[in-house]
Scaffold this motif. Sequence first.
Motif, PDB file in Angstrom:
ATOM      1  N   ILE A 174      34.742   8.278  29.477  1.00  0.00           N
ATOM      2  CA  ILE A 174      34.106   8.943  30.621  1.00  0.00           C
ATOM      3  C   ILE A 174      35.100   9.069  31.774  1.00  0.00           C
ATOM      4  O   ILE A 174      35.218  10.135  32.406  1.00  0.00           O
ATOM      5  CB  ILE A 174      32.852   8.153  31.058  1.00  0.00           C
ATOM      6  CG1 ILE A 174      31.808   8.173  29.952  1.00  0.00           C
ATOM      7  CG2 ILE A 174      32.278   8.727  32.349  1.00  0.00           C
ATOM      8  CD1 ILE A 174      30.632   7.253  30.195  1.00  0.00           C
ATOM      9  N   LEU A 189      26.367  12.693  36.442  1.00  0.00           N
ATOM     10  CA  LEU A 189      26.337  11.660  35.413  1.00  0.00           C
ATOM     11  C   LEU A 189      24.890  11.425  34.987  1.00  0.00           C
ATOM     12  O   LEU A 189      24.069  10.985  35.797  1.00  0.00           O
ATOM     13  CB  LEU A 189      26.939  10.354  35.942  1.00  0.00           C
ATOM     14  CG  LEU A 189      28.390  10.439  36.438  1.00  0.00           C
ATOM     15  CD1 LEU A 189      28.789   9.134  37.119  1.00  0.00           C
ATOM     16  CD2 LEU A 189      29.338  10.759  35.289  1.00  0.00           C
ATOM     17  N   CYS A 191      23.004   9.231  33.886  1.00  0.00           N
ATOM     18  CA  CYS A 191      22.984   7.773  33.726  1.00  0.00           C
ATOM     19  C   CYS A 191      21.834   7.167  34.524  1.00  0.00           C
ATOM     20  O   CYS A 191      22.031   6.203  35.275  1.00  0.00           O
ATOM     21  CB  CYS A 191      24.307   7.162  34.181  1.00  0.00           C
ATOM     22  SG  CYS A 191      25.754   7.721  33.279  1.00  0.00           S
ATOM     23  N   VAL A 203      32.899   3.819  37.330  1.00  0.00           N
ATOM     24  CA  VAL A 203      33.248   5.109  37.947  1.00  0.00           C
ATOM     25  C   VAL A 203      33.439   4.942  39.446  1.00  0.00           C
ATOM     26  O   VAL A 203      34.408   5.439  40.038  1.00  0.00           O
ATOM     27  CB  VAL A 203      32.166   6.160  37.647  1.00  0.00           C
ATOM     28  CG1 VAL A 203      32.367   7.408  38.500  1.00  0.00           C
ATOM     29  CG2 VAL A 203      32.173   6.538  36.173  1.00  0.00           C
ATOM     30  N   PHE A 241      29.936  12.412  43.310  1.00  0.00           N
ATOM     31  CA  PHE A 241      29.282  11.894  42.118  1.00  0.00           C
ATOM     32  C   PHE A 241      27.769  11.845  42.344  1.00  0.00           C
ATOM     33  O   PHE A 241      27.288  11.279  43.335  1.00  0.00           O
ATOM     34  CB  PHE A 241      29.812  10.500  41.776  1.00  0.00           C
ATOM     35  CG  PHE A 241      31.274  10.499  41.440  1.00  0.00           C
ATOM     36  CD1 PHE A 241      31.714  10.735  40.152  1.00  0.00           C
ATOM     37  CD2 PHE A 241      32.226  10.271  42.435  1.00  0.00           C
ATOM     38  CE1 PHE A 241      33.068  10.741  39.845  1.00  0.00           C
ATOM     39  CE2 PHE A 241      33.577  10.272  42.136  1.00  0.00           C
ATOM     40  CZ  PHE A 241      33.999  10.517  40.838  1.00  0.00           C
ATOM     41  N   ILE A 272      28.177  15.032  32.436  1.00  0.00           N
ATOM     42  CA  ILE A 272      28.489  14.075  31.366  1.00  0.00           C
ATOM     43  C   ILE A 272      27.224  13.307  30.995  1.00  0.00           C
ATOM     44  O   ILE A 272      26.535  12.765  31.860  1.00  0.00           O
ATOM     45  CB  ILE A 272      29.587  13.084  31.797  1.00  0.00           C
ATOM     46  CG1 ILE A 272      30.851  13.841  32.221  1.00  0.00           C
ATOM     47  CG2 ILE A 272      29.912  12.115  30.664  1.00  0.00           C
ATOM     48  CD1 ILE A 272      31.961  12.933  32.712  1.00  0.00           C
ATOM     49  N   ARG A 273      26.968  13.247  29.701  1.00  0.00           N
ATOM     50  CA  ARG A 273      25.827  12.472  29.219  1.00  0.00           C
ATOM     51  C   ARG A 273      26.312  11.369  28.266  1.00  0.00           C
ATOM     52  O   ARG A 273      26.707  11.649  27.135  1.00  0.00           O
ATOM     53  CB  ARG A 273      24.830  13.352  28.475  1.00  0.00           C
ATOM     54  CG  ARG A 273      23.591  12.540  28.099  1.00  0.00           C
ATOM     55  CD  ARG A 273      22.736  13.222  27.080  1.00  0.00           C
ATOM     56  NE  ARG A 273      21.568  12.400  26.800  1.00  0.00           N
ATOM     57  CZ  ARG A 273      20.999  12.278  25.611  1.00  0.00           C
ATOM     58  NH1 ARG A 273      21.482  12.942  24.587  1.00  0.00           N
ATOM     59  NH2 ARG A 273      19.944  11.513  25.435  1.00  0.00           N
TER      60      ARG A 273
END
Length: 535
Positions: A174, A189, A191, A203, A241, A272-273
């Motif tokens: 990542i 993200l 998340c 991150v 982010f 991003i997953r």
Amino acid sequence: MSIEMPRGLPFSVDTFGPNTTTKRMKRHHFLTHAHKDHTVGISPSNVAFPIYSTSLTISLLLQRHPQLDESLFVRIEIGETVIVDDPDGGFKVTAFDANHCPGAVMFLFEGRFGNILHTGDCRLTRDCIHNLPEKYVGRQDKAPKCCLDYIFLDCTFGKSSQRFPTKHSAIRQIINCIWNHPDAPVLYLACDMLGQEEILLEVSRTFGSKIYVDKATNLECFRSLMVIAPEIVSEDPSSRFHIFSGFPRLYERASVKLAEARSKRESEPLIIRPSAQWYVCDDDEDDYCQSVSQIQKQTKVRFNEAVKDEFGVWHVCYSMHSSREELESAMRVLSPRWVVSTVPSCRAMELDYVKKNCFISRFSSDDPFWKLLDIDMEVSSGAVTDTQTVTLSCCLVSDVDFANTKMEPVIEASTIKKQLLSLSPEKNNLPVTLFGRARLSSQVSDQLHERKVVHSACVEKLNLEEVVEYGTKQETVEQASCRSFSSSSPKESCRDLSGELRKLYRSMNAPVPRPLPSLTELMNARKRSRKSFKL
């Protein structure tokens, strides 16, 4: 997900509320972690006894359900052992890190009922296994000094042959993906699930930036992060982010973000997953996978770097559950006598270790195993060790009246199946698997029950000896059951029946018969071979 514990045990794990099918009230309750599918039914009216769990899990649960009283819980931390008093004899409980999400633990129970490890949801890496007591861990191909009697095992990805990267490796992928896209103005993200905080922490630490969480649209994620890692949370939307909700409608929302950037002629955002689901999807069991195109399914899956799909979303295989390889390795090291899957379909029976080592013939008539299941054994020692006895996992049922049904608990040709079990269940009980019915909610339970009742009637019409000798027959049990079932319920399709019947076989820890090729397929193959021979 959660399953009910056998009736012979005084405790339950991750099973709460009035919808449980266990007839005897459990006196002690244990909660492995705070994911919603494991906390269903927790309320002051449903739980009259203390719930043992870690401080972090309790804090997350109280934040989600402020109506709960803190006095309802008893704290047990990782590495801590608690002695629980019980009228049938006290027992020890020790909590171990489950390597799943913050606060998640495995419980090791030691008492008159034997030694039981309940993993809850877990990722059984080597480090995780070696945190267990040394006497239960085998070393250098040597069996452990003390064998676990039973393991209730998280087999979420037990069918997958993929080799997952470690969590640390996935996080590095990542980070590298972000470094490779310096022009992306915003990084989304996906998340927002409990258990992905480690990604956000790394991150934030690497790029020196806090992460924006939209409190209005993702309040639960915001609250969880404020408990676990408040130092990385930002309420300023100008942060580079952003937390991006995973499901539902991930691709729909991702397409909107990408379309907005194109319309403004700006650089596209990076989405991003981190998840293993995209890598191990199964068309028969996952609705999400049905929405993925054939092109994406045929893409060569790479585990050493992020992969971009056709929708513009980058995927990284970050798993909070064990792969099949990790499960097999863990079972070889721990060498349990019996393994039970804590997820539906009883996937434990698909593990090579279970196929080779878990046999009913290993239990004598006076073994505590039968008492644990609340089964009265009236069988001689010679009958128990009969070599014709078939592998058995989740097919012994604590609440099913086998005396009044034609569906046998053990598939075999001899009469020993009638001697193995002597049950005295109550009437009008719902059919369940050996360790209760796996359930997500009462509604799902009812749907599963209705299907099982239908297929129970279907199986009655089958000659069970065909299951043993299916290799010499011209048709499989699934095909025969489809025809017999079609006459009684034409609305059900053969495809649906096959899927349900496969689950029925798994729940009985019996190998699922593979269908024989059809006559059409054989003729076509013969024609192709002739053409290739002529050429």
